[in-house]
Write an enzyme that holds these catalytic residues in place. Structure first.
Site, short mmCIF file in Angstrom:
data_model
loop_
_atom_site.label_atom_id
_atom_site.label_comp_id
_atom_site.label_asym_id
_atom_site.label_seq_id
_atom_site.Cartn_x
_atom_site.Cartn_y
_atom_site.Cartn_z
N ARG A 76 0.82 -1.22 0.00
CA ARG A 76 0.00 0.00 0.00
C ARG A 76 0.85 1.27 0.00
O ARG A 76 0.50 2.26 -0.63
CB ARG A 76 -0.93 -0.01 1.21
CG ARG A 76 -2.02 -1.04 1.08
CD ARG A 76 -2.96 -1.02 2.24
NE ARG A 76 -4.06 -1.95 1.97
CZ ARG A 76 -5.08 -2.17 2.77
NH1 ARG A 76 -5.16 -1.52 3.91
NH2 ARG A 76 -6.02 -3.02 2.47
N HIS A 86 -5.54 6.14 6.06
CA HIS A 86 -6.40 4.99 6.34
C HIS A 86 -6.09 4.31 7.67
O HIS A 86 -6.99 3.92 8.39
CB HIS A 86 -6.22 3.99 5.20
CG HIS A 86 -7.07 2.77 5.33
ND1 HIS A 86 -8.44 2.82 5.34
CD2 HIS A 86 -6.74 1.45 5.46
CE1 HIS A 86 -8.93 1.58 5.46
NE2 HIS A 86 -7.92 0.75 5.55
N HIS A 87 -4.82 4.16 7.98
CA HIS A 87 -4.47 3.37 9.17
C HIS A 87 -3.21 3.94 9.80
O HIS A 87 -2.24 4.22 9.10
CB HIS A 87 -4.23 1.91 8.76
CG HIS A 87 -4.14 0.96 9.91
ND1 HIS A 87 -5.19 0.14 10.28
CD2 HIS A 87 -3.14 0.70 10.78
CE1 HIS A 87 -4.84 -0.59 11.32
NE2 HIS A 87 -3.60 -0.28 11.65
N ARG A 96 1.06 -1.78 6.95
CA ARG A 96 0.17 -2.88 7.31
C ARG A 96 -0.33 -3.61 6.07
O ARG A 96 -0.76 -2.99 5.10
CB ARG A 96 -1.04 -2.37 8.10
CG ARG A 96 -2.01 -3.48 8.44
CD ARG A 96 -3.17 -3.00 9.25
NE ARG A 96 -4.02 -2.05 8.56
CZ ARG A 96 -4.88 -2.35 7.59
NH1 ARG A 96 -4.99 -3.60 7.14
NH2 ARG A 96 -5.62 -1.41 7.04
#
Ligand code: ADP
Length: 469
Positions: free
Chosen positions: A303, A404-405, A444
């Site tokens: 990602r 996002h994270h 992640r």
């Protein structure tokens, strides 16, 4: 009630007076064995598991609804799973999952935590099945997942399915969930540093106190806190959007740091590279095309790699194209109706609807489909060439990187106990889910978030429940 708890209540009453309509009031106090902060995936897993270990549990949730970011998840769950993978000829094991997770995070994760994560993955899948969830017979490689071990749910409800079964499980165990109740601080004993509860504020602004023997922090990450995220990674200022719900503001990290908790990996922040454009999550069934009509990346890459790639494209955006054959992540027809994505019966029509050069897009799609048929991506080295994208109707969504994270957060040990800045356990304090750090390293893997909140939510719930006895 122990003498210590009486002393804590007395101290708390003295510490937290509030003036209401000119009258000095004391906060309303409630007692439990375990207080869980946050009713997302990690919090609900922790609450249910603590209750199953004999604890009286209270859950605090600051939003008017439960679910947090978990309810917004793509919702595919990673696990080595011989029952399904053997039939598909996929070799896998918890060890391989662990090695890949560590490598994908540039070996910055804590290997001991990753071991717990991967070794308990299948057990977590079976746990959801025992709660009534169903997973598809076949695994696939989800977006950013890097290996075919992603389990979609049936029906494909994404994160909603997890929250539904967990909420039912909490209800059947009579676990109260206090909505609109925001944790504002942890109550800690000065003598041995034990955490004895949580200070909170309810919807009307009234102070509340929840005293307990143990506390689990499961408040999620800080993607929606622009100040906090740009402090750690200045690229993610207000000009970058987020996929997160507005409650993802890092509260749990802040209140734990106030009592000396340590953090790890705070500047490891992940974007979905093509947020808003994902009509399918199946890497083998999507192609990325920039606004010039050119392909520019291996769609199966990490990602962070994809985020960097999209940021280099004109307008920092890209089209994600799929066709009729792919497994859809969302209700694509509803998305078309809402004008979020485009649907067309031919590549020519799709190009026109996306304002792309018809000849260019046709050439790009022809080339991609040839590479799939050859089973070798000579252009970008994509390994997951699941299907040609050649069956109308075609779908395209315009995606862009959105935060996002947040991989960083509270430092925990393998028992999900929170460690202080000296590396010592803070007695009585546990944490699980996106609020923690050290599990994913720099990046992640897609499908490891639901795994993280499940495995560590349950570890935290079990240990917090047992310690409270
Ligand atoms: P995870 O994936 O780690 O479970 P989620 O984002 O799904 O994280 O859930 C975290 C939940 O915690 C959200 O529902 C969020 O609203 C809630 N939360 C965040 N901060 C607080 C707070 N200060 N008090 C109570 N709940 C909170």
């Amino acid at each position: 009630m122990t003498k210590r708890i009486i002393a804590v209540i007395a101290a708390a009453i003295m510490l937290l007076p509030v003036v209401s309509a000119g009258v000095l009031a004391t906060p309303r106090i409630e007692m439990a064995d375990v207080v869980v902060i946050g009713a997302g995936g990690a919090g609900l897993n922790a609450a249910v598991t603590a209750a199953d270990n004999g604890a009286k549990v209270i859950v605090l949730e600051k939003m008017p609804v439960i679910g947090g970011n978990t309810i917004l998840l793509g919702g595919f769950y990673n696990s080595a799973d011989p029952e399904r993978q053997d039939k598909q000829g996929i070799k896998d094991s918890p060890e391989l999952h662990m090695q890949q997770t560590l490598a994908a995070g540039d070996n910055r994760a804590n290997p001991a935590l990753v071991k717990v994560l991967c070794e308990n993955a299948l057990d977590g899948l079976h746990w959801y099945e025992s709660l009534g969830m169903k997973f598809a017979d076949q695994v696939f490689q989800g977006y950013g997942a890097l290996y075919p071990r992603s389990h979609p749910t049936v029906p494909n409800e994404q994160g909603r399915g997890y929250i539904r079964v967990l909420n039912n499980a909490a209800k059947s165990r009579n676990i109260p969930i206090y909505l609109n109740t925001r944790a504002t601080g942890l109550i800690r004993d000065g003598k041995d540093g034990r955490v004895y509860g949580v200070a909170a504020v309810d919807k009307s602004g009234n102070e509340r106190m929840f005293l307990s023997k143990t506390v689990v922090i499961a408040t999620g990450g800080f993607s929606a806190n622009v100040e906090m995220r740009s402090k750690y990674d200045p690229r993610f200022d207000a000009s970058v959007g987020t996929t997160n719900h507005p409650g993802a503001t890092g509260d749990g990290i802040i209140i734990a740091q106030e009592i000396g908790a340590d953090v790890v990996g705070m500047d490891y922040i992940q974007c979905i590279a093509v947020a808003g454009g994902l009509t399918t999550l199946d890497v083998g069934a999507m192609v990325y095309v920039n606004t010039n009509g050119d392909r520019f990346a291996d769609e199966g890459a990490r990602r962070d790699v994809l985020t960097e790639a999209v940021l280099r494209q004109p307008g920092k955006k890209c089209w994600v194209i799929t066709d009729e054959m792919s497994q859809k992540a969302y209700d694509v027809d509803a998305m078309v109706k809402r004008g979020e994505i485009v649907k067309a019966d031919s590549i020519e029509e799709l190009a026109k609807k996306c304002s792309l050069d018809v000849a260019k897009l046709t050439a790009t799609m022809d080339r991609y489909n040839k590479l799939v048929e050859k089973k070798e991506d000579e252009d970008f080295g994509k390994k997951v060439l699941g299907q040609t994208i050649s069956h109308p109707p075609f779908y395209a969504g315009l995606g862009e990187p959105r935060v996002h994270h947040t991989m960083g957060g509270l430092r925990i040990n393998t028992d999900a106990q929170v460690l202080d800045i000296h590396g010592k356990v803070i007695p009585g304090l546990y944490a699980a889910g996106e609020v923690t750090g050290g599990i994913h390293g720099t990046n992640r893997i897609g499908g490891n978030a639901i795994l993280d909140i499940t495995v560590f939510g349950r570890v935290a719930g079990k240990n917090a429940g047992l310690e409270s006895k």
